[in-house]
Design an enzyme around this catalytic site. Structure first.
Site, PDB file in Angstrom:
ATOM      1  N   HIS A  64       0.817  -1.217   0.000  1.00 54.16           N
ATOM      2  CA  HIS A  64       0.000   0.000   0.000  1.00 54.16           C
ATOM      3  C   HIS A  64       0.851   1.268   0.000  1.00 54.16           C
ATOM      4  O   HIS A  64       0.356   2.348  -0.313  1.00 54.16           O
ATOM      5  CB  HIS A  64      -0.984   0.004   1.178  1.00 54.16           C
ATOM      6  CG  HIS A  64      -0.364   0.250   2.520  1.00 54.16           C
ATOM      7  ND1 HIS A  64      -0.037  -0.759   3.399  1.00 54.16           N
ATOM      8  CD2 HIS A  64      -0.031   1.404   3.152  1.00 54.16           C
ATOM      9  CE1 HIS A  64       0.466  -0.241   4.502  1.00 54.16           C
ATOM     10  NE2 HIS A  64       0.484   1.072   4.374  1.00 54.16           N
TER      11      HIS A  64
ATOM     12  N   ASP B  98       0.175  -7.671   1.328  1.00 60.61           N
ATOM     13  CA  ASP B  98       0.576  -6.271   1.495  1.00 60.61           C
ATOM     14  C   ASP B  98       2.094  -6.099   1.494  1.00 60.61           C
ATOM     15  O   ASP B  98       2.647  -5.346   2.282  1.00 60.61           O
ATOM     16  CB  ASP B  98      -0.027  -5.678   2.781  1.00 60.61           C
ATOM     17  CG  ASP B  98       0.040  -4.154   2.788  1.00 60.61           C
ATOM     18  OD1 ASP B  98       0.136  -3.557   1.707  1.00 60.61           O
ATOM     19  OD2 ASP B  98       0.009  -3.557   3.892  1.00 60.61           O
TER      20      ASP B  98
ATOM     21  N   SER C  84       4.779   2.558   7.997  1.00 59.23           N
ATOM     22  CA  SER C  84       4.428   1.421   7.140  1.00 59.23           C
ATOM     23  C   SER C  84       5.599   1.015   6.249  1.00 59.23           C
ATOM     24  O   SER C  84       6.178   1.846   5.552  1.00 59.23           O
ATOM     25  CB  SER C  84       3.224   1.781   6.259  1.00 59.23           C
ATOM     26  OG  SER C  84       2.056   1.907   7.029  1.00 59.23           O
TER      27      SER C  84
END
Length: 405
Positions: free
Chosen positions: A141, A171, A248
């Site tokens: 993402h 992911d 992230s």
């Protein structure tokens, strides 16, 4: 009267008393600061050197010193942690009801066709180098739909990155930069992680580069459905190390400075809880991502719910319930996707899956893990409870095209 004018006998007595008092004061002062009195003498049987004592210290005890285990871990990995900046061009259109309005036509001009000028969207994330040739691991993402990816190293250098491979189901994404002899983050084994272990998050939260936070592993195998992202197929490492937007893709480390996870998810409704993808999952698919190939995930094609006898009784006692379900432990089939392996095999809504390949099934997460660990095209023997009858059904898995199981 001056001291010198006092009688000789009185002067001698006073001098003696003062000398005694001064001696007592000096003795007491010496007792307070003397190392030999403040600490017990070392035993002649003690053979530990300062180096051995330091080796025997736990990480928590070492953290009290001037150089903690956190410092050592970050120094080992820090140069391999990168910042990832992305840019994406978005073109928007005005919805037709507004586009047809005379006011908008006058405002934008008669030649306006409803398309607004292109807009540049920027994103920020983290990553870490896993190969000195320039391979960077991050979240899918982070680079989703990016037109431009820039990788910034801790030493200030910047490189244009090429997205080598992406797997949205886990992911994970792999970026390649044209550089050599780069620092590499050592990879640990998430299978060895235990609840209560130290967890160190490194990344660029909220744009604050090279940020380090410390916590512990709160729990293991937290399913993606429990985290609130059912479109993923993951069992997360949960930690209370502070993780914020921008973390992230960055590494989660153990106390030795080894990567045990990839920070990825934040619960907006919770404070001090973050989630990381186990590094063992990344190891399984990194080679496929490097080749640019698609990672194949098998699926059955059902939407499901964990069922217990108590939940089944509550459902069956509701006069408005659309179906009656068996009062057993298993996985209730809530929906069967059209043209899916489950539909082709004859599985129906309301069936309860109680066994796969001879293994009892009690939770939806358990069923998902069994399917994920199978191969595309593999035939699975599935036992279902349909009403009062038990049936054995053979289901041939297919390749997952979306996030449904």
């Amino acid at each position: 009267m001056r001291f010198s004018q006092l009688p000789k006998s009185i002067r001698q007595f006073t001098t003696h008393v003062l000398a005694v008092i001064l001696g007592v004061v000096l003795t007491v002062g010496t007792l307070r600061v003397s190392p030999s009195q403040a600490e017990p003498a070392p035993s002649p049987l003690t053979t530990d050197t300062p180096q051995l004592v330091a080796q025997k210290q736990s990480p928590a005890a070492a953290a009290i010193g001037s150089s903690s285990f956190v410092t050592a871990a970050v120094n080992r990995v820090g140069k391999a942690v990168v910042r990832i900046d992305t840019e994406r061009t978005v073109t928007r259109r005005i919805p037709d009801p507004f586009f047809d309005d005379p006011f908008f036509r006058r405002f934008f001009g008669e030649g306006f066709q409803g398309q607004l000028p292109p807009e540049q969207l920027r994103g920020l994330g983290s990553g870490f180098i896993i190969d000195k040739s320039g391979l960077v691991l991050t979240n899918a993402h982070v680079v989703d739909k990016a037109d431009k990816v820039t990788v910034r190293l801790k030493d200030g250098r910047s490189f244009e990155g090429k997205v080598q491979g992406v797997d949205e189901v886990t992911d994970l994404a792999l970026i390649k930069i044209n550089a050599g002899d780069l620092p590499v983050a050592p990879l640990g084994a998430s299978s060895n992680v235990q609840v209560g272990d130290w967890a160190i998050a490194v990344g660029n939260p909220l744009g604050f580069d090279n940020t380090v936070t410390l916590g512990i592993v709160s729990t293991l195998r937290r399913s993606s459905a429990q985290v609130g992202i059912p479109d993923k197929r993951l069992d997360f490492i949960q930690t209370d190390a502070a993780i914020n937007p921008g973390n992230s893709g960055g590494p989660l480390l153990n106390e030795r400075g080894e990567v045990i996870g990839i920070n990825t998810a934040i619960r907006a409704d919770a404070m001090g809880i973050g989630f990381a993808i186990p590094i063992d999952k990344a190891k399984q698919i990194t080679a496929q991502l490097e080749r640019g190939g698609k990672v194949a995930h098998p699926y059955l094609g059902v939407q499901m719910l964990t069922l217990t006898p108590q939940l089944a009784k509550q459902n069956n006692s509701d006069p408005n319930s659309p179906i009656q379900v068996p009062e057993v432990n298993g996985v209730l089939v809530v929906r069967v996707l059209p043209n899916s392996p489950a539909a082709n095999a004859g599985i129906r809504r309301g069936d309860v899956i109680v066994q796969v390949e001879g293994q009892s099934i009690t939770t939806a997460e358990q069923l998902q893990n069994i399917v994920e660990d199978s191969r595309v095209g593999q035939v699975l023997q599935v036992k279902i409870q349909r009403g009062n009858q038990t049936q054995q059904i053979s289901v041939r898995t297919a390749e997952l095209q979306n996030a449904s199981l």
